[in-house]
Scaffold this active site. Structure first.
Site, PDB file in Angstrom:
ATOM      1  N   SER A   1       0.826  -1.217   0.000  1.00 39.68           N
ATOM      2  CA  SER A   1       0.000   0.000   0.000  1.00 39.68           C
ATOM      3  C   SER A   1       0.853   1.257   0.000  1.00 39.68           C
ATOM      4  O   SER A   1       1.718   1.444   0.858  1.00 39.68           O
ATOM      5  CB  SER A   1      -0.906   0.014   1.233  1.00 39.68           C
ATOM      6  OG  SER A   1      -1.861  -1.010   1.174  1.00 39.68           O
TER       7      SER A   1
ATOM      8  N   HIS B   1      -3.175   0.772  -4.337  1.00 37.49           N
ATOM      9  CA  HIS B   1      -2.693  -0.327  -5.165  1.00 37.49           C
ATOM     10  C   HIS B   1      -3.161  -0.060  -6.593  1.00 37.49           C
ATOM     11  O   HIS B   1      -4.334  -0.223  -6.908  1.00 37.49           O
ATOM     12  CB  HIS B   1      -3.258  -1.661  -4.669  1.00 37.49           C
ATOM     13  CG  HIS B   1      -2.739  -2.082  -3.330  1.00 37.49           C
ATOM     14  ND1 HIS B   1      -1.823  -3.096  -3.187  1.00 37.49           N
ATOM     15  CD2 HIS B   1      -3.012  -1.618  -2.091  1.00 37.49           C
ATOM     16  CE1 HIS B   1      -1.547  -3.243  -1.890  1.00 37.49           C
ATOM     17  NE2 HIS B   1      -2.259  -2.364  -1.217  1.00 37.49           N
TER      18      HIS B   1
ATOM     19  N   HIS C   1      -5.764  -9.134  -1.838  1.00 41.23           N
ATOM     20  CA  HIS C   1      -5.899  -9.573  -0.455  1.00 41.23           C
ATOM     21  C   HIS C   1      -7.027 -10.598  -0.318  1.00 41.23           C
ATOM     22  O   HIS C   1      -8.004 -10.572  -1.072  1.00 41.23           O
ATOM     23  CB  HIS C   1      -6.208  -8.384   0.463  1.00 41.23           C
ATOM     24  CG  HIS C   1      -5.174  -7.299   0.426  1.00 41.23           C
ATOM     25  ND1 HIS C   1      -5.116  -6.380  -0.589  1.00 41.23           N
ATOM     26  CD2 HIS C   1      -4.169  -6.986   1.290  1.00 41.23           C
ATOM     27  CE1 HIS C   1      -4.113  -5.538  -0.354  1.00 41.23           C
ATOM     28  NE2 HIS C   1      -3.526  -5.891   0.766  1.00 41.23           N
TER      29      HIS C   1
ATOM     30  N   TYR D   1      -9.171 -10.599   1.971  1.00 37.28           N
ATOM     31  CA  TYR D   1     -10.405  -9.925   2.384  1.00 37.28           C
ATOM     32  C   TYR D   1     -11.152  -9.293   1.216  1.00 37.28           C
ATOM     33  O   TYR D   1     -12.318  -8.908   1.356  1.00 37.28           O
ATOM     34  CB  TYR D   1     -10.137  -8.884   3.476  1.00 37.28           C
ATOM     35  CG  TYR D   1      -9.320  -7.673   3.066  1.00 37.28           C
ATOM     36  CD1 TYR D   1      -9.847  -6.665   2.270  1.00 37.28           C
ATOM     37  CD2 TYR D   1      -8.015  -7.510   3.518  1.00 37.28           C
ATOM     38  CE1 TYR D   1      -9.118  -5.546   1.922  1.00 37.28           C
ATOM     39  CE2 TYR D   1      -7.268  -6.402   3.183  1.00 37.28           C
ATOM     40  CZ  TYR D   1      -7.821  -5.429   2.385  1.00 37.28           C
ATOM     41  OH  TYR D   1      -7.083  -4.328   2.037  1.00 37.28           O
ATOM     42  N   GLU D   2     -10.506  -9.192   0.051  1.00 38.56           N
ATOM     43  CA  GLU D   2     -11.198  -8.686  -1.134  1.00 38.56           C
ATOM     44  C   GLU D   2     -12.030  -9.767  -1.811  1.00 38.56           C
ATOM     45  O   GLU D   2     -12.699  -9.499  -2.817  1.00 38.56           O
ATOM     46  CB  GLU D   2     -10.179  -8.135  -2.136  1.00 38.56           C
ATOM     47  CG  GLU D   2      -9.436  -6.912  -1.655  1.00 38.56           C
ATOM     48  CD  GLU D   2      -8.371  -6.485  -2.644  1.00 38.56           C
ATOM     49  OE1 GLU D   2      -8.690  -5.700  -3.568  1.00 38.56           O
ATOM     50  OE2 GLU D   2      -7.212  -6.946  -2.512  1.00 38.56           O
TER      51      GLU D   2
ATOM     52  N   ALA E   1       2.589  -2.209   3.905  1.00 42.06           N
ATOM     53  CA  ALA E   1       2.346  -1.199   4.935  1.00 42.06           C
ATOM     54  C   ALA E   1       1.763  -1.920   6.146  1.00 42.06           C
ATOM     55  O   ALA E   1       0.890  -2.774   5.996  1.00 42.06           O
ATOM     56  CB  ALA E   1       1.362  -0.154   4.418  1.00 42.06           C
TER      57      ALA E   1
ATOM     58  N   MET F   1      -2.314  -7.242   6.752  1.00 41.64           N
ATOM     59  CA  MET F   1      -3.328  -8.089   6.125  1.00 41.64           C
ATOM     60  C   MET F   1      -2.838  -8.746   4.839  1.00 41.64           C
ATOM     61  O   MET F   1      -3.631  -9.098   3.969  1.00 41.64           O
ATOM     62  CB  MET F   1      -4.574  -7.246   5.833  1.00 41.64           C
ATOM     63  CG  MET F   1      -5.126  -6.528   7.047  1.00 41.64           C
ATOM     64  SD  MET F   1      -6.433  -5.350   6.615  1.00 41.64           S
ATOM     65  CE  MET F   1      -6.603  -4.450   8.168  1.00 41.64           C
ATOM     66  N   SER F   2      -1.528  -8.921   4.727  1.00 38.64           N
ATOM     67  CA  SER F   2      -0.972  -9.533   3.519  1.00 38.64           C
ATOM     68  C   SER F   2       0.318 -10.263   3.875  1.00 38.64           C
ATOM     69  O   SER F   2       0.557 -10.592   5.039  1.00 38.64           O
ATOM     70  CB  SER F   2      -0.684  -8.443   2.465  1.00 38.64           C
ATOM     71  OG  SER F   2       0.351  -7.577   2.913  1.00 38.64           O
TER      72      SER F   2
ATOM     73  N   ASN G   1       1.508   3.399  10.465  1.00 40.11           N
ATOM     74  CA  ASN G   1       0.616   3.900  11.519  1.00 40.11           C
ATOM     75  C   ASN G   1       0.863   3.085  12.775  1.00 40.11           C
ATOM     76  O   ASN G   1       1.408   1.982  12.724  1.00 40.11           O
ATOM     77  CB  ASN G   1      -0.857   3.776  11.099  1.00 40.11           C
ATOM     78  CG  ASN G   1      -1.247   2.345  10.795  1.00 40.11           C
ATOM     79  OD1 ASN G   1      -1.010   1.860   9.688  1.00 40.11           O
ATOM     80  ND2 ASN G   1      -1.824   1.666  11.773  1.00 40.11           N
TER      81      ASN G   1
ATOM     82  N   HIS H   1      -6.888   5.064   6.666  1.00 40.60           N
ATOM     83  CA  HIS H   1      -6.065   4.589   5.551  1.00 40.60           C
ATOM     84  C   HIS H   1      -5.283   5.726   4.906  1.00 40.60           C
ATOM     85  O   HIS H   1      -4.216   5.496   4.311  1.00 40.60           O
ATOM     86  CB  HIS H   1      -6.947   3.908   4.504  1.00 40.60           C
ATOM     87  CG  HIS H   1      -6.167   3.161   3.466  1.00 40.60           C
ATOM     88  ND1 HIS H   1      -5.559   1.944   3.710  1.00 40.60           N
ATOM     89  CD2 HIS H   1      -5.866   3.468   2.175  1.00 40.60           C
ATOM     90  CE1 HIS H   1      -4.933   1.528   2.628  1.00 40.60           C
ATOM     91  NE2 HIS H   1      -5.102   2.427   1.685  1.00 40.60           N
TER      92      HIS H   1
END
Length: 263
Positions: free
Chosen positions: A31, A62, A84, A86-87, A114, A202-203, A226, A238
């Site tokens: 990201s 992305h 991802h 989650y997509e 990220a 998340m990746s 963050n 985000h």
């Protein structure tokens, strides 16, 4: 180890569109880190949407394009955007970049992301070299742990040494994988810290496992964009991921170039 038939089809499509048969290095850009594509010379870019059997990336930050070109005299395949779980993508599809890198017989794979900082010593903008992962789910079939975890730590030490030679300050730590897409609660972050996690994202974990299974030499770096929930009082957003990536893009590019040349 055999690759899915669609990987062969994708490679054939790319070579028919002037991609070389063999590529030296592959880079998966996380990201906000897609600007590394600007450093690729003689670049040939194809949108993911134009490639047969290729998943689409829908996350802000992305761009969703595959870039082939030259960096530091080496041919490079850069994935500007990832897919991802989650997509809605199966884990088996999220590791497609790793499999395609293998199909192009790369010497090295560089994975970036990220991530939220869990370790209280970390600050936004830190680069963390991943030397271990914590996963809470079965994602893809794995090689024997004693085969790949030791290699993983060895690769992390190599990356650390290259960064030091480039006068780039880095952290080294454990990446904790979560499915997403929601950010974690304060209670979850406290638990993750007790588990030994230094950063959360998340990746990456499925990609690292697949790379180990396929025998691809891999470096993995998290940009701490963050502080995770509860580390500060700020609300997670985000937009701050992109802001942190923009501020660190020069150093990140310097490190990736060094890895392409020396790793």
């Amino acid at each position: 180890m055999s690759l899915p038939d669609y990987i062969t089809d994708i490679k054939n499509f790319l070579t028919d569109n002037d991609f070389p048969e063999q590529i030296d290095s592959a880079v998966i850009l996380g990201s906000g880190l897609g600007t590394f594509g600007d450093h690729i010379q003689d670049a040939l870019s194809i949108e993911y949407s134009e490639i047969p059997d290729f998943p689409q990336s829908t996350v802000v930050g992305h761009s969703g394009s595959l870039i082939c070109g030259v960096v530091e005299g080496k041919t490079v395949l850069a994935f500007s955007g990832r897919f991802h779980h989650y997509e809605g993508h199966a884990f088996a599809k999220t590791v497609l970049p790793v499999q395609l890198a293998k199909a192009f017989d790369v010497d090295k794979l560089i994975i970036s992301n990220a991530a939220g900082g869990i370790n209280l010593r970390y600050r936004v903008g830190d680069l963390m070299i991943i030397d271990s992962i914590i996963k809470q789910y079965m994602m893809v079939s794995e090689p024997a742990v004693n085969t790949w975890s030791s290699k993983f730590e060895k690769y992390a030490r190599e990356v650390k040494a290259i960064a030091r030679d480039l006068n780039i300050e880095t952290q080294t730590g454990t990446y904790l994988y979560v499915k997403g897409p929601n950010y974690e609660s304060k209670a979850e972050i406290r638990a993750f810290r007790k588990m030994g996690g230094d950063a959360v994202g998340m990746s990456t974990a499925p990609e690292l496992i697949e790379a180990a299974k396929l025998g691809v030499k891999t470096a993995a770096v998290s940009l701490i964009t963050n502080a995770a929930a509860g580390v500060t009082d700020q609300k997670l957003d985000h937009a701050e991921v992109k802001e942190a990536a923009d501020q660190k893009k020069g150093v990140f590019a310097k490190l990736v170039k060094g890895l392409i040349k020396e790793f």
